[in-house]
Design a protein around this motif. Sequence first.
Motif, PDB file in Angstrom:
ATOM      1  N   ALA A  72     -20.583  -2.275   1.275  1.00 14.63           N
ATOM      2  CA  ALA A  72     -20.174  -1.941  -0.102  1.00 14.63           C
ATOM      3  C   ALA A  72     -19.312  -0.695  -0.126  1.00 14.63           C
ATOM      4  O   ALA A  72     -18.302  -0.619  -0.839  1.00 14.63           O
ATOM      5  CB  ALA A  72     -21.409  -1.758  -0.986  1.00 14.63           C
ATOM      6  N   ALA A  73     -19.716   0.311   0.686  1.00 16.51           N
ATOM      7  CA  ALA A  73     -18.914   1.539   0.765  1.00 16.51           C
ATOM      8  C   ALA A  73     -17.531   1.240   1.320  1.00 16.51           C
ATOM      9  O   ALA A  73     -16.523   1.784   0.859  1.00 16.51           O
ATOM     10  CB  ALA A  73     -19.633   2.570   1.629  1.00 16.51           C
ATOM     11  N   GLY A  74     -17.500   0.339   2.320  1.00  8.34           N
ATOM     12  CA  GLY A  74     -16.197  -0.040   2.887  1.00  8.34           C
ATOM     13  C   GLY A  74     -15.317  -0.741   1.874  1.00  8.34           C
ATOM     14  O   GLY A  74     -14.109  -0.484   1.783  1.00  8.34           O
ATOM     15  N   LEU A  75     -15.935  -1.640   1.079  1.00 12.79           N
ATOM     16  CA  LEU A  75     -15.167  -2.341   0.033  1.00 12.79           C
ATOM     17  C   LEU A  75     -14.654  -1.365  -1.016  1.00 12.79           C
ATOM     18  O   LEU A  75     -13.512  -1.473  -1.492  1.00 12.79           O
ATOM     19  CB  LEU A  75     -16.044  -3.413  -0.616  1.00 12.79           C
ATOM     20  N   THR A  81      -8.292   2.691  -1.840  1.00 12.35           N
ATOM     21  CA  THR A  81      -7.061   2.819  -1.042  1.00 12.35           C
ATOM     22  C   THR A  81      -5.976   1.896  -1.576  1.00 12.35           C
ATOM     23  O   THR A  81      -4.805   2.281  -1.681  1.00 12.35           O
ATOM     24  CB  THR A  81      -7.354   2.492   0.433  1.00 12.35           C
ATOM     25  N   LEU A  82      -6.385   0.672  -1.949  1.00  9.74           N
ATOM     26  CA  LEU A  82      -5.423  -0.286  -2.496  1.00  9.74           C
ATOM     27  C   LEU A  82      -4.878   0.189  -3.830  1.00  9.74           C
ATOM     28  O   LEU A  82      -3.670   0.076  -4.098  1.00  9.74           O
ATOM     29  CB  LEU A  82      -6.099  -1.656  -2.645  1.00  9.74           C
ATOM     30  N   THR A  85      -2.434   2.861  -3.153  1.00  4.23           N
ATOM     31  CA  THR A  85      -1.187   2.282  -2.631  1.00  4.23           C
ATOM     32  C   THR A  85      -0.374   1.665  -3.752  1.00  4.23           C
ATOM     33  O   THR A  85       0.852   1.829  -3.820  1.00  4.23           O
ATOM     34  CB  THR A  85      -1.508   1.220  -1.563  1.00  4.23           C
ATOM     35  N   ARG A  86      -1.067   0.940  -4.635  1.00  2.00           N
ATOM     36  CA  ARG A  86      -0.367   0.321  -5.765  1.00  2.00           C
ATOM     37  C   ARG A  86       0.252   1.375  -6.680  1.00  2.00           C
ATOM     38  O   ARG A  86       1.370   1.207  -7.175  1.00  2.00           O
ATOM     39  CB  ARG A  86      -1.333  -0.554  -6.563  1.00  2.00           C
ATOM     40  N   GLU A  87      -0.501   2.457  -6.902  1.00  2.00           N
ATOM     41  CA  GLU A  87       0.023   3.530  -7.738  1.00  2.00           C
ATOM     42  C   GLU A  87       1.275   4.144  -7.114  1.00  2.00           C
ATOM     43  O   GLU A  87       2.260   4.422  -7.802  1.00  2.00           O
ATOM     44  CB  GLU A  87      -1.056   4.601  -7.939  1.00  2.00           C
ATOM     45  N   LYS A  88       1.211   4.343  -5.813  1.00  2.00           N
ATOM     46  CA  LYS A  88       2.381   4.869  -5.106  1.00  2.00           C
ATOM     47  C   LYS A  88       3.557   3.902  -5.199  1.00  2.00           C
ATOM     48  O   LYS A  88       4.714   4.313  -5.394  1.00  2.00           O
ATOM     49  CB  LYS A  88       2.037   5.118  -3.630  1.00  2.00           C
TER      50      LYS A  88
END
Length: 388
Positions: A72-75, A81-82, A85-88
Amino acid sequence: MAMMYGMKLVKRCLLLAFLAAVAVGYVQLLWYGPWWIDGAHLRTRDLQAADGVVITGFRTALVALGAGLIAAAGLLYTHRTLQHTREKDREQAEIAREGQVTDRYVEAIKLLGSANLTERLGGIYALQRIMHDSRKDHPTVVNVLAAYVRTHDAAPGDGTAGHQDADQAGHGHARPLPEDLRTALAVISGRPARELPDERVDLRGIDFRRADLRGMNFERVDLGGADLREADLRGASLRDADLSGAGLREANLRGAGLVRARLAKADLQEANLRDALLWFADLRDTNLQAADLTEADFEGADLTRANLRGANFLYADLSEAELEAADLRGIDLENTDLKTVPLSDHGYLAADQLARARLRRSTRLPPELARDAGVLARVAACEAAGRV
């Protein structure tokens, strides 16, 4: 900067300490957990098969739970992170789009300064596209086009005569505007309807004498002090426009929408305002001498100190209008609606004028006129005819 770096370092140290504490606690729970949970039924020495089943089951469940929490922490980390990335990506796309808009804007301005009419028209239409595509650049484009119109207004010349008919005010012909000016005005008129409370197109002092401006949209346009003498403004929309001090002598405003327009101290002498809509318009100190106001609607308009001498008010509606100190001498009030106009202190009215207007018993008239036999007969006639 150093303080921010220090705060970040402290946060990281705290996070690492927390994770270390969690790891130690997890190992402790994994090793001693069966006895903490069910110590009354488990041996600590000489373990039997039954004890092994309980201990193994507990540790297996705890490992599965730990694996699930790690997953769950990894998800969650992957999701954040996604998102980052999308914001960037969005920021980069916005920067790229802004750069493209800037390039288009620069090219449009270059075309606007060309000596070639076709290129100027291309520049105007390019700015129109930018205005529709970019809400942020909307005010800038409108201001640029307004400045273009202000600096390129043409003085009236002999030129080709425009359309004229018996309905047109003035004795001259309406002159067609140059194609680039007409296009720029059309783009301004068709600007997107957006909530831009501070937007007011600046066309102050423009020279549009005898210009053909039929059907133009001048809503929220500042035309203060503009020269619009003998201009053809039939059917134009001037809602909330500022025409303070404008020259509109002999202008044709038939059917124009002037709701809440500011016309204080404007010169509308001999103008054609037939069927015009002037709800709550500001007409203080306005010169309307000899103007044609047939069937014009002045509901709630402020005509304080207006010069109305010789104006034609046939079938005009003056409901709730303010006429304090207005010059009403010699005007024709035939079938003019004065039912709710306060006239009790008015000194410029004559009985023969009121004897042609639409009145009722509650109409506030000067005492001497309220007792006049002709006026009383007119009130009775209006009430009998159902005109009140």
